[in-house]
Write an enzyme that holds these catalytic residues in place. Structure first.
Site, short mmCIF file in Angstrom:
data_model
loop_
_atom_site.label_atom_id
_atom_site.label_comp_id
_atom_site.label_asym_id
_atom_site.label_seq_id
_atom_site.Cartn_x
_atom_site.Cartn_y
_atom_site.Cartn_z
N GLY A 43 0.75 -1.44 0.04
CA GLY A 43 -0.22 0.46 -0.44
C GLY A 43 1.17 1.53 0.00
O GLY A 43 0.50 2.58 -0.40
N ASP A 100 0.07 3.48 3.98
CA ASP A 100 -0.43 3.97 3.02
C ASP A 100 -1.23 4.86 4.61
O ASP A 100 -2.14 5.42 4.63
CB ASP A 100 -0.97 3.66 2.15
CG ASP A 100 -1.92 1.53 3.00
OD1 ASP A 100 -1.58 1.42 4.08
OD2 ASP A 100 -2.30 0.48 1.97
N ASP A 103 -5.88 2.16 9.46
CA ASP A 103 -7.04 2.39 9.88
C ASP A 103 -7.34 1.68 11.24
O ASP A 103 -8.08 2.37 12.59
CB ASP A 103 -7.66 0.95 9.08
CG ASP A 103 -9.53 1.12 9.00
OD1 ASP A 103 -10.01 1.94 9.25
OD2 ASP A 103 -9.80 -0.09 8.10
P1 IMP Z 1 -5.44 -1.39 9.87
O1 IMP Z 1 -4.72 -2.80 10.27
O2 IMP Z 1 -6.58 -1.73 10.24
O3 IMP Z 1 -5.11 -0.38 10.49
O4 IMP Z 1 -5.17 -1.02 8.66
C1 IMP Z 1 -3.94 -0.64 7.50
C2 IMP Z 1 -3.55 -2.12 6.39
O5 IMP Z 1 -5.15 -1.74 5.88
C3 IMP Z 1 -3.52 -0.61 5.76
O6 IMP Z 1 -2.32 -0.62 5.56
C4 IMP Z 1 -4.38 -0.90 4.21
O7 IMP Z 1 -3.78 -1.79 3.58
C5 IMP Z 1 -5.70 -0.99 4.69
N1 IMP Z 1 -6.88 -0.52 4.85
C6 IMP Z 1 -7.26 0.22 5.41
N2 IMP Z 1 -8.42 0.67 5.27
C7 IMP Z 1 -7.80 0.72 3.89
C8 IMP Z 1 -9.07 1.84 2.88
O8 IMP Z 1 -9.88 2.17 4.11
N3 IMP Z 1 -9.18 1.29 1.61
C9 IMP Z 1 -7.63 0.45 1.34
N4 IMP Z 1 -6.90 0.05 1.85
C10 IMP Z 1 -7.90 0.16 3.55
MG MG Z 2 -1.53 -2.44 4.06
#
Ligand code: IMP
Ligand code: MG
Length: 183
Positions: A43, A100, A103
Site C-alpha cells: 500500500g 498508506d 485504520d
Molecule cells: P489496520 O490494521 O486496520 O489499521 O489496517 C491497515 C491496513 O489496512 C492498511 O495498511 C491498508 O492496507 C488496509 N486498509 C485500511 N483501510 C483501507 C482503505 O480504506 N482502503 C484500502 N486499504 C485499507
Molecule cells: Mg497496507
C-alpha cells in the site's frame, strides 16, 4: 477504471503538495541523522516513492510485507501476519515506518512491536491517511498527510481486491464495485 469511481476525495494536486510539505518536515527532523525508512508493502509504495524523492539527503530503504485482508474483503482479518520481514540491520538507526493508511491500528501496532525488537535508536510512524473513526488499538502517528472519514478508499497505492492502486488520486468506488459485480 474511471467509470467505477463514485467520488474523488483527495486530488493529485492536494497529494503532491502535502507529500512535499511532509518531506520538508522530515528533512528538518532527520537532518544529520542516519535514517532508515521501512515501507509497508504494497500500500505505501507510491507514497514512499514520491516522499523520498523530496528528501535532500541519503536514506536507506527497507520493506516489510503483511497480510491484512482475506481475499477481496474490505474487512480486516483482525491480526496482521508478517509475510516478509526487513533485511537491513537497523540497530542504532533512526527508523521511520511508512504506511498508506491507519485504520483499526492493528497492522501498524504489530509492526511497531516487531521493529522495536531490533533496537533502533528512534522509531516513528508516518502515514498518508488517518481514519480515526475506526481505531481499535491506540496508536498516534508522528506524521500524517490527511485525516479522512470512515469510507473504504482506493488509489495512490491503496487497493480493493489488489486493484486500483494505480489511480493517481484517492477515491471512493461505486458500491457495485465493492460487491465485485464490476471489475
Ligand atoms: P489496520 O490494521 O486496520 O489499521 O489496517 C491497515 C491496513 O489496512 C492498511 O495498511 C491498508 O492496507 C488496509 N486498509 C485500511 N483501510 C483501507 C482503505 O480504506 N482502503 C484500502 N486499504 C485499507
Ligand atoms: Mg497496507
Amino acid at each position: 477504471m474511471k467509470k467505477n469511481i463514485e467520488k474523488v476525495l483527495i486530488t493529485e494536486t492536494e497529494i503532491r503538495n502535502k507529500v512535499k510539505e511532509l518531506a520538508q518536515r522530515l528533512a528538518v527532523d532527520y537532518e544529520h541523522k542516519s535514517l532508515t525508512i521501512i515501507s509497508i508493502l504494497n500500500g505505501s509504495l507510491i507514497f514512499l516513492s514520491d516522499l523520498i524523492r523530496h528528501i535532500p539527503f541519503p536514506v536507506k530503504i527497507d520493506t516489510i510485507r503483511v497480510n491484512t485482508y482475506i481475499g477481496d474483503s474490505k474487512v480486516p482479518k483482525g491480526e496482521a501476519d508478517i509475510i516478509n520481514n526487513i533485511s537491513l540491520d537497523i540497530k542504532d538507526e533512526h527508523v521511520l515506518i511508512v504506511d498508506d493508511i491507519l485504520d483499526t491500528g492493528k497492522t501498524l501496532s504489530k509492526i511497531v512491536q516487531v521493529i522495536k525488537k531490533h533496537n533502533p535508536l528512534s522509531l516513528k510512524v508516518c502515514i498518508l491517511l488517518n481514519k480515526i473513526a475506526r481505531r481499535e488499538v491506540e496508536i498516534v502517528p508522528d506524521y500524517c498527510c490527511f485525516e479522512i472519514e470512515d469510507k473504504f478508499v482506493v488509489g495512490y497505492g491503496l487497493d480493493f481486491d489488489n486493484k486500483y492502486r494505480n489511480l493517481p488520486y484517492i477515491a471512493v468506488l461505486k458500491e457495485g464495485c465493492y460487491n465485485c459485480s464490476v471489475k
